[in-house]
Design an enzyme around this catalytic site. Structure first.
Site, mmCIF file in Angstrom:
data_model
loop_
_atom_site.group_PDB
_atom_site.id
_atom_site.type_symbol
_atom_site.label_atom_id
_atom_site.label_comp_id
_atom_site.label_asym_id
_atom_site.label_seq_id
_atom_site.Cartn_x
_atom_site.Cartn_y
_atom_site.Cartn_z
ATOM 1 N N LYS A 41 0.809 -1.219 0.000
ATOM 2 C CA LYS A 41 0.000 0.000 0.000
ATOM 3 C C LYS A 41 0.850 1.281 0.000
ATOM 4 O O LYS A 41 0.306 2.366 -0.042
ATOM 5 C CB LYS A 41 -0.915 -0.003 1.229
ATOM 6 N N SER A 130 -8.673 7.577 6.389
ATOM 7 C CA SER A 130 -7.292 8.059 6.487
ATOM 8 C C SER A 130 -6.871 8.737 5.187
ATOM 9 O O SER A 130 -6.139 9.725 5.204
ATOM 10 C CB SER A 130 -6.342 6.897 6.783
HETATM 11 O O1 PNS Z 1 -7.013 -0.508 7.429
HETATM 12 P P1 PNS Z 1 -7.026 -1.499 6.302
HETATM 13 O O2 PNS Z 1 -5.950 -1.183 5.307
HETATM 14 O O3 PNS Z 1 -8.375 -1.623 5.669
HETATM 15 O O4 PNS Z 1 -6.677 -2.929 6.972
HETATM 16 C C1 PNS Z 1 -6.580 -4.076 6.168
HETATM 17 C C2 PNS Z 1 -5.995 -5.270 6.969
HETATM 18 C C3 PNS Z 1 -4.740 -4.889 7.704
HETATM 19 C C4 PNS Z 1 -7.018 -5.750 7.972
HETATM 20 C C5 PNS Z 1 -5.722 -6.395 5.942
HETATM 21 O O5 PNS Z 1 -4.995 -5.877 4.874
HETATM 22 C C6 PNS Z 1 -4.950 -7.568 6.535
HETATM 23 O O6 PNS Z 1 -5.480 -8.328 7.318
HETATM 24 N N1 PNS Z 1 -3.663 -7.697 6.141
HETATM 25 C C7 PNS Z 1 -2.784 -8.743 6.607
HETATM 26 C C8 PNS Z 1 -2.568 -9.792 5.522
HETATM 27 C C9 PNS Z 1 -3.678 -10.810 5.533
HETATM 28 O O7 PNS Z 1 -3.939 -11.473 6.514
HETATM 29 N N2 PNS Z 1 -4.344 -10.934 4.371
HETATM 30 C C10 PNS Z 1 -5.457 -11.811 4.194
HETATM 31 C C11 PNS Z 1 -6.745 -11.151 4.632
HETATM 32 S S1 PNS Z 1 -8.094 -11.997 3.944
#
Ligand code: PNS
Length: 163
Positions: A41, A130
Protein backbone atom coordinates in the site's frame (compact mmCIF):
# COMPACT_ATOMS: atom_id res chain seq x y z
CA UNK A 1 -10.91 -14.04 29.15
CA UNK A 2 -11.97 -12.62 25.79
CA UNK A 3 -9.18 -11.13 23.71
CA UNK A 4 -9.66 -9.01 20.58
CA UNK A 5 -7.36 -7.80 17.87
CA UNK A 6 -8.26 -4.70 15.86
CA UNK A 7 -6.06 -4.67 12.73
CA UNK A 8 -5.57 -1.94 10.17
CA UNK A 9 -3.18 0.26 8.28
CA UNK A 10 -3.85 3.23 10.60
CA UNK A 11 -2.11 5.57 8.14
CA UNK A 12 -2.91 7.55 10.22
CA UNK A 13 -5.45 6.65 12.91
CA UNK A 14 -8.58 8.87 12.82
CA UNK A 15 -11.43 9.65 15.21
CA UNK A 16 -13.40 6.96 13.35
CA UNK A 17 -10.86 4.27 14.34
CA UNK A 18 -10.61 5.62 17.86
CA UNK A 19 -14.38 5.42 18.29
CA UNK A 20 -14.34 1.74 17.22
CA UNK A 21 -11.40 0.97 19.55
CA UNK A 22 -13.12 2.68 22.49
CA UNK A 23 -16.39 0.79 21.98
CA UNK A 24 -14.73 -2.57 21.33
CA UNK A 25 -12.53 -2.18 24.41
CA UNK A 26 -15.64 -2.25 26.60
CA UNK A 27 -16.57 -5.72 25.34
CA UNK A 28 -13.21 -7.45 25.63
CA UNK A 29 -10.94 -8.15 28.59
CA UNK A 30 -7.83 -7.55 26.56
CA UNK A 31 -7.41 -5.75 23.30
CA UNK A 32 -4.67 -5.21 20.74
CA UNK A 33 -4.61 -2.64 17.99
CA UNK A 34 -2.43 -4.24 15.31
CA UNK A 35 -0.77 -2.00 12.75
CA UNK A 36 0.01 -3.86 9.52
CA UNK A 37 3.31 -3.34 7.72
CA UNK A 38 1.52 -3.56 4.35
CA UNK A 39 4.36 -2.74 1.96
CA UNK A 40 2.01 -3.00 -1.10
CA UNK A 41 0.00 0.00 0.00
CA UNK A 42 3.07 2.28 0.18
CA UNK A 43 2.01 3.88 3.46
CA UNK A 44 2.45 7.60 4.03
CA UNK A 45 3.87 7.01 7.52
CA UNK A 46 6.44 4.32 8.27
CA UNK A 47 5.37 1.36 10.38
CA UNK A 48 7.23 2.74 13.40
CA UNK A 49 5.60 6.14 12.96
CA UNK A 50 2.13 4.60 12.64
CA UNK A 51 2.61 2.57 15.84
CA UNK A 52 3.85 5.65 17.70
CA UNK A 53 1.07 7.91 16.35
CA UNK A 54 -1.60 5.31 17.15
CA UNK A 55 -0.33 4.90 20.71
CA UNK A 56 -0.21 8.65 21.30
CA UNK A 57 -3.68 9.19 19.80
CA UNK A 58 -5.29 6.53 22.02
CA UNK A 59 -3.64 8.03 25.12
CA UNK A 60 -4.69 11.54 24.08
CA UNK A 61 -8.30 10.41 23.64
CA UNK A 62 -8.33 8.55 26.97
CA UNK A 63 -8.77 5.09 25.44
CA UNK A 64 -6.84 3.04 27.95
CA UNK A 65 -5.84 -0.58 28.30
CA UNK A 66 -5.10 -1.20 24.63
CA UNK A 67 -1.78 -2.64 23.48
CA UNK A 68 -0.55 -1.32 20.13
CA UNK A 69 1.48 -3.88 18.20
CA UNK A 70 2.67 -4.24 14.62
CA UNK A 71 2.66 -7.23 12.31
CA UNK A 72 3.90 -8.28 8.91
CA UNK A 73 2.24 -11.29 7.33
CA UNK A 74 -1.13 -12.89 7.83
CA UNK A 75 -3.54 -11.38 10.31
CA UNK A 76 -4.66 -14.83 11.49
CA UNK A 77 -1.04 -15.69 12.41
CA UNK A 78 -0.78 -12.49 14.43
CA UNK A 79 -4.15 -13.20 16.08
CA UNK A 80 -2.99 -16.71 16.99
CA UNK A 81 0.28 -15.43 18.39
CA UNK A 82 -1.60 -13.07 20.71
CA UNK A 83 -4.24 -15.58 21.79
CA UNK A 84 -7.08 -13.56 20.26
CA UNK A 85 -10.65 -14.82 20.11
CA UNK A 86 -12.03 -12.11 17.87
CA UNK A 87 -10.99 -9.85 15.01
CA UNK A 88 -12.55 -6.40 15.29
CA UNK A 89 -13.30 -4.23 12.24
CA UNK A 90 -15.30 -1.09 11.71
CA UNK A 91 -17.96 -0.77 9.02
CA UNK A 92 -18.75 2.57 7.43
CA UNK A 93 -20.76 3.02 4.26
CA UNK A 94 -22.01 0.22 2.01
CA UNK A 95 -18.78 0.26 0.07
CA UNK A 96 -16.88 -1.33 2.98
CA UNK A 97 -19.11 -4.36 3.06
CA UNK A 98 -17.83 -6.44 0.16
CA UNK A 99 -14.18 -6.09 1.14
CA UNK A 100 -14.90 -6.86 4.78
CA UNK A 101 -17.11 -9.82 3.87
CA UNK A 102 -14.36 -11.27 1.66
CA UNK A 103 -11.73 -10.79 4.37
CA UNK A 104 -13.89 -12.24 7.14
CA UNK A 105 -14.78 -15.34 5.11
CA UNK A 106 -11.20 -15.87 3.96
CA UNK A 107 -9.89 -15.46 7.49
CA UNK A 108 -12.50 -17.94 8.69
CA UNK A 109 -11.42 -20.46 6.03
CA UNK A 110 -7.84 -20.12 7.22
CA UNK A 111 -8.60 -19.97 10.94
CA UNK A 112 -12.14 -20.96 12.01
CA UNK A 113 -11.27 -20.36 15.66
CA UNK A 114 -11.51 -16.56 15.27
CA UNK A 115 -14.80 -14.73 15.08
CA UNK A 116 -14.87 -11.49 13.07
CA UNK A 117 -16.84 -8.83 14.90
CA UNK A 118 -18.02 -5.64 13.18
CA UNK A 119 -18.78 -2.31 14.76
CA UNK A 120 -20.94 0.14 12.86
CA UNK A 121 -19.31 3.51 12.60
CA UNK A 122 -20.69 6.49 14.42
CA UNK A 123 -22.84 8.48 11.98
CA UNK A 124 -20.51 11.47 12.02
CA UNK A 125 -17.57 9.32 10.91
CA UNK A 126 -19.32 7.35 8.18
CA UNK A 127 -17.38 8.99 5.36
CA UNK A 128 -14.16 9.61 7.21
CA UNK A 129 -11.03 7.80 6.01
CA UNK A 130 -7.29 8.06 6.49
CA UNK A 131 -6.93 8.78 2.76
CA UNK A 132 -9.25 11.78 2.95
CA UNK A 133 -7.42 13.08 6.01
CA UNK A 134 -4.05 12.80 4.22
CA UNK A 135 -5.37 14.55 1.14
CA UNK A 136 -6.87 17.44 3.11
CA UNK A 137 -3.65 17.81 5.05
CA UNK A 138 -1.45 17.73 1.94
CA UNK A 139 -3.43 20.62 0.46
CA UNK A 140 -3.14 22.63 3.65
CA UNK A 141 -6.69 22.00 4.90
CA UNK A 142 -7.82 21.76 8.50
CA UNK A 143 -8.10 18.17 9.78
CA UNK A 144 -8.75 19.04 13.41
CA UNK A 145 -12.27 17.59 13.44
CA UNK A 146 -11.08 14.28 11.99
CA UNK A 147 -7.99 13.40 14.04
CA UNK A 148 -6.59 14.14 17.52
CA UNK A 149 -4.05 16.95 17.99
CA UNK A 150 -1.12 14.52 18.16
CA UNK A 151 -2.04 13.10 14.72
CA UNK A 152 -2.47 16.60 13.32
CA UNK A 153 1.03 17.43 14.52
CA UNK A 154 2.41 14.26 12.90
CA UNK A 155 0.73 15.18 9.60
CA UNK A 156 2.15 18.69 9.74
CA UNK A 157 5.57 17.28 10.57
CA UNK A 158 5.42 15.01 7.55
CA UNK A 159 4.48 17.95 5.33
CA UNK A 160 7.37 19.94 6.74
CA UNK A 161 9.78 17.19 5.76
CA UNK A 162 8.23 16.73 2.34
CA UNK A 163 8.24 20.43 1.56
O1 PNS B 1 -7.01 -0.51 7.43
P1 PNS B 1 -7.03 -1.50 6.30
O2 PNS B 1 -5.95 -1.18 5.31
O3 PNS B 1 -8.37 -1.62 5.67
O4 PNS B 1 -6.68 -2.93 6.97
C1 PNS B 1 -6.58 -4.08 6.17
C2 PNS B 1 -5.99 -5.27 6.97
C3 PNS B 1 -4.74 -4.89 7.70
C4 PNS B 1 -7.02 -5.75 7.97
C5 PNS B 1 -5.72 -6.39 5.94
O5 PNS B 1 -5.00 -5.88 4.87
C6 PNS B 1 -4.95 -7.57 6.53
O6 PNS B 1 -5.48 -8.33 7.32
N1 PNS B 1 -3.66 -7.70 6.14
C7 PNS B 1 -2.78 -8.74 6.61
C8 PNS B 1 -2.57 -9.79 5.52
C9 PNS B 1 -3.68 -10.81 5.53
O7 PNS B 1 -3.94 -11.47 6.51
N2 PNS B 1 -4.34 -10.93 4.37
C10 PNS B 1 -5.46 -11.81 4.19
C11 PNS B 1 -6.74 -11.15 4.63
S1 PNS B 1 -8.09 -12.00 3.94
Amino acid sequence: MAIAIYPGSFDPITHGHIDIARRARKLFDRMFVAVVANPHKRPYFTLEERVEITQAALVEEGVNGIEVISFDGLLVDCAREHGADAIVRGLRANSDFEYEFQMALTNRDMAPEFESVFFMTAKRFSFLSSSIVKEISMYGGDVSTFVPKSVERALLGKLGHAG
